[in-house]
Design an enzyme around this catalytic site. Structure first.
Site, mmCIF file in Angstrom:
data_model
loop_
_atom_site.group_PDB
_atom_site.id
_atom_site.type_symbol
_atom_site.label_atom_id
_atom_site.label_comp_id
_atom_site.label_asym_id
_atom_site.label_seq_id
_atom_site.Cartn_x
_atom_site.Cartn_y
_atom_site.Cartn_z
ATOM 1 N N CYS A 134 0.845 -1.205 0.000
ATOM 2 C CA CYS A 134 0.000 0.000 0.000
ATOM 3 C C CYS A 134 0.873 1.246 0.000
ATOM 4 O O CYS A 134 0.555 2.239 -0.665
ATOM 5 C CB CYS A 134 -0.931 0.022 1.211
ATOM 6 N N ASP A 173 11.003 -6.929 -8.334
ATOM 7 C CA ASP A 173 11.170 -7.568 -7.028
ATOM 8 C C ASP A 173 12.584 -7.292 -6.510
ATOM 9 O O ASP A 173 13.558 -7.325 -7.269
ATOM 10 C CB ASP A 173 10.946 -9.087 -7.152
ATOM 11 N N HIS A 191 -6.155 -2.860 -1.409
ATOM 12 C CA HIS A 191 -5.580 -3.840 -0.480
ATOM 13 C C HIS A 191 -6.523 -5.003 -0.209
ATOM 14 O O HIS A 191 -7.648 -4.811 0.241
ATOM 15 C CB HIS A 191 -5.253 -3.171 0.870
ATOM 16 N N ASN A 215 1.378 -16.349 -4.461
ATOM 17 C CA ASN A 215 1.513 -17.106 -3.218
ATOM 18 C C ASN A 215 0.375 -16.725 -2.277
ATOM 19 O O ASN A 215 0.101 -15.544 -2.067
ATOM 20 C CB ASN A 215 2.866 -16.808 -2.557
ATOM 21 N N GLY A 239 4.417 -19.580 1.297
ATOM 22 C CA GLY A 239 5.486 -18.624 1.587
ATOM 23 C C GLY A 239 5.096 -17.184 1.345
ATOM 24 O O GLY A 239 5.960 -16.341 1.088
ATOM 25 N N THR A 299 4.748 -13.644 2.093
ATOM 26 C CA THR A 299 5.363 -12.812 3.127
ATOM 27 C C THR A 299 4.778 -11.414 3.185
ATOM 28 O O THR A 299 4.937 -10.729 4.191
ATOM 29 C CB THR A 299 6.884 -12.694 2.897
ATOM 30 N N HIS A 351 -0.415 -10.015 -4.640
ATOM 31 C CA HIS A 351 0.524 -9.600 -5.686
ATOM 32 C C HIS A 351 0.783 -10.774 -6.610
ATOM 33 O O HIS A 351 0.750 -11.931 -6.182
ATOM 34 C CB HIS A 351 1.831 -9.073 -5.091
HETATM 35 P P1 5GP Z 1 5.580 -13.298 -1.382
HETATM 36 O O1 5GP Z 1 6.672 -14.055 -0.688
HETATM 37 O O2 5GP Z 1 4.658 -12.618 -0.383
HETATM 38 O O3 5GP Z 1 4.837 -14.073 -2.426
HETATM 39 O O4 5GP Z 1 6.315 -12.168 -2.217
HETATM 40 C C1 5GP Z 1 6.765 -10.995 -1.661
HETATM 41 C C2 5GP Z 1 7.843 -10.487 -2.583
HETATM 42 O O5 5GP Z 1 8.094 -9.131 -2.271
HETATM 43 C C3 5GP Z 1 9.182 -11.229 -2.415
HETATM 44 O O6 5GP Z 1 9.561 -11.823 -3.655
HETATM 45 C C4 5GP Z 1 10.157 -10.142 -1.974
HETATM 46 O O7 5GP Z 1 11.434 -10.282 -2.555
HETATM 47 C C5 5GP Z 1 9.451 -8.874 -2.435
HETATM 48 N N1 5GP Z 1 9.750 -7.717 -1.608
HETATM 49 C C6 5GP Z 1 9.736 -7.673 -0.245
HETATM 50 N N2 5GP Z 1 10.072 -6.439 0.176
HETATM 51 C C7 5GP Z 1 10.294 -5.695 -0.947
HETATM 52 C C8 5GP Z 1 10.671 -4.342 -1.139
HETATM 53 O O8 5GP Z 1 10.880 -3.561 -0.199
HETATM 54 N N3 5GP Z 1 10.816 -3.919 -2.429
HETATM 55 C C9 5GP Z 1 10.589 -4.746 -3.500
HETATM 56 N N4 5GP Z 1 10.774 -4.232 -4.724
HETATM 57 N N5 5GP Z 1 10.230 -6.035 -3.333
HETATM 58 C C10 5GP Z 1 10.075 -6.503 -2.083
HETATM 59 ZN ZN ZN Z 2 -1.798 -3.256 1.227
#
Ligand code: 5GP
Ligand code: ZN
Length: 113
Positions: free
Chosen positions: A7, A30, A46, A86, A92, A94, A99
């Site tokens: 957000c 990423d 969101h 995910n 996983g 996070t 997204h």
């Molecule tokens: P998830 O694990 O939730 O499917 O994907 C989250 C993604 O966000 C991860 O691939 C991680 O590398 C990316 N990510 C986390 N923090 C940041 C950030 O501050 N900037 C960017 N550009 N990507 C982020």
């Molecule tokens: Zn959000």
């Protein structure tokens, strides 16, 4: 939503290199790429899970998928690509803001973990 990283990117409270934006979503790289090209497509609204979507949200996600598929050059989709969403701990997830991972630019294997 307060204290949500994505957000904050959408609202420009935090800076990230946004390479595409329209009314529905933003795309940025990423920070920890898992393929030669690794982008994240983030709806402006969101919500965490696909199961939280309203009918309108699902139409938005449909438009987002269609738009992603048209950004061939920008996202390096010429030779194929992979989209990943995910959902929850086992997958996983996070960041608790839906997204779509966009992976491209190389041959990809298929490993469960
Ligand atoms: P998830 O694990 O939730 O499917 O994907 C989250 C993604 O966000 C991860 O691939 C991680 O590398 C990316 N990510 C986390 N923090 C940041 C950030 O501050 N900037 C960017 N550009 N990507 C982020
Ligand atoms: Zn959000």
């Amino acid at each position: 939503m307060q204290d949500c990283l994505f957000c904050k990117f959408v609202n420009r409270e935090l800076n990230t290199d946004i390479i595409f934006e329209n009314d529905d979503f933003i795309i940025f790289k990423d920070i920890a790429p898992k393929a030669k090209n690794h982008f994240l497509a983030v709806p402006k609204k969101h919500f965490k899970y696909l199961s939280d979507m309203t009918e309108e949200d699902s139409a938005t996600v449909g438009r987002i998928l269609m738009k992603i598929s048209s950004l061939t050059k920008l996202l390096g989709l010429e030779k194929g690509y992979r989209l990943v969403i995910n959902q929850g701990d086992d997958a996983g997830q996070t960041v608790p803001h839906l997204h779509i991972h966009i992976l491209s630019g190389q041959k990809m294997g298929w490993e469960p973990a």
